[in-house]
Design an enzyme around this catalytic site. Sequence first.
Site, short mmCIF file in Angstrom:
data_model
loop_
_atom_site.label_atom_id
_atom_site.label_comp_id
_atom_site.label_asym_id
_atom_site.label_seq_id
_atom_site.Cartn_x
_atom_site.Cartn_y
_atom_site.Cartn_z
CG HIS A 112 -1.78 1.08 1.39
ND1 HIS A 112 -3.11 1.19 1.30
CD2 HIS A 112 -1.59 2.55 1.44
CE1 HIS A 112 -3.64 2.17 1.55
NE2 HIS A 112 -2.85 3.00 1.48
CD GLU A 113 1.82 3.42 3.81
OE1 GLU A 113 2.12 4.64 3.21
OE2 GLU A 113 0.79 3.19 4.35
CG HIS B 124 0.35 5.86 -0.86
ND1 HIS B 124 -0.97 6.72 -1.38
CD2 HIS B 124 -0.28 5.52 0.46
CE1 HIS B 124 -1.92 6.43 -0.84
NE2 HIS B 124 -1.75 5.65 0.22
#
Length: 429
Positions: free
Chosen positions: A67-68, A71
């Site tokens: 997820h990170e 980003h």
Amino acid sequence: MRSSISLGRIGGVPVGLNLSVLVIVVILVVGLAFGRFPIAFPGLPLAAYVLAALVSAVLFLASLLAHELAHAIVARRHGVEVTGITLWLLGGVAQLRGEPRSPGADLKIAGVGPLTSVVLGGFFALVTWGVSAVGGPALVSGMFGYLAVVNVLLAVFNLIPAAPLDGGRVLRAFLWARWGDRLRAAVAAARAGRVFGYTLIILGFLNLVSGLGFQGLWLALIGLFLVNAASAEEQQTQIDAALHGIKVAEVMSRHPITAQPDETVAGLIDRLVLRHHLSTYPLVDDDGRFAGLVTLGRIRAVDPARREATPLREIACPPPDVPSARPDDLLTELLQRMSGSTDGRAVVLDDGRIVGLVTPSDISRTIQTVDLRAREPYRTPRGADLAPHPLGGPSAGGSLPGDPTSGGPSSGGPSSGGTVRSTDRRDAA
């Protein structure tokens, strides 16, 4: 949020673990091995439950990391610097320096985190179906099914329109595109985040008094984090707006007193420290080039018995680790580079020679003399690219797992797509 254990680099982005992440691992392993799995799949050896719980915990952390990373990758494509990713007690933090330049970029950076979690949820659901289709162990199928549900809940929670969650970034991008005023949009998203955080705190308190102890405590903890992060983000946004357009030359302390790298600590104390009320001493070599930075904190750390024999070069912060700027650079850009720096100071260089210093005192003095309400807020320039993506996303991604052993939103975990900016803006993924 600083990493305690480095995991190396992924795609050029430093990745690490804060020791507090072990709390999440313990919660997951205990909750799954002694609660969820034995109830859903009775009659198996304890070792099987523990092994399945450990694998689930590792894959859950890998999901937060993915997820990170999503980003971070999209942020870099849009010119936003990524200094690292850290997994910690409440999930993950993607540390981004700077902000997207348009609502479109903001939307893409924010939205890719929840999208990644949804894709992972679909992947784990497919694996669950595959294991069942081939007659695999029910525990293995249930383990992947749990990961599928948690990732989808993670995405849903992240999309709540409240900063610093990813949904707050999406809200900010919508409002930015509609109003043409990034400051106003960011403040609105931050205030929505504060309201949501207080709501979680109240719900957590109600759960506590009704006997749902741990779940209520976890909700209150997440709510407190969101309130603090949203408040810090609103304050940082207003400060950035107030400092917009100010040059480093307007803030810096000019003509700093310097020292030589080969001078001893004792020599510096006798020659300068006892005579001047200064906290920072730049080092320059024989050619006048910047060679390092010495602060009072570094001087105090040297054993008095060794000060006569210790040259300043041994205790100085090396030039590559000291944030630097030119006199004409914008102060807001330098502040982003100063975020997380070792000594909290920056040097101002002109052709490699030091012409000024920027210290916490300089910054505080500037902020105190600027009327936050008097300066023009940042507005989207005419002709800025608002299409085809009229919205934007986080300055720093992050993740809040909630109570990862339960099945509801209080356990799925938020992802606040955003930073506590170069102030270290955090997300809750």
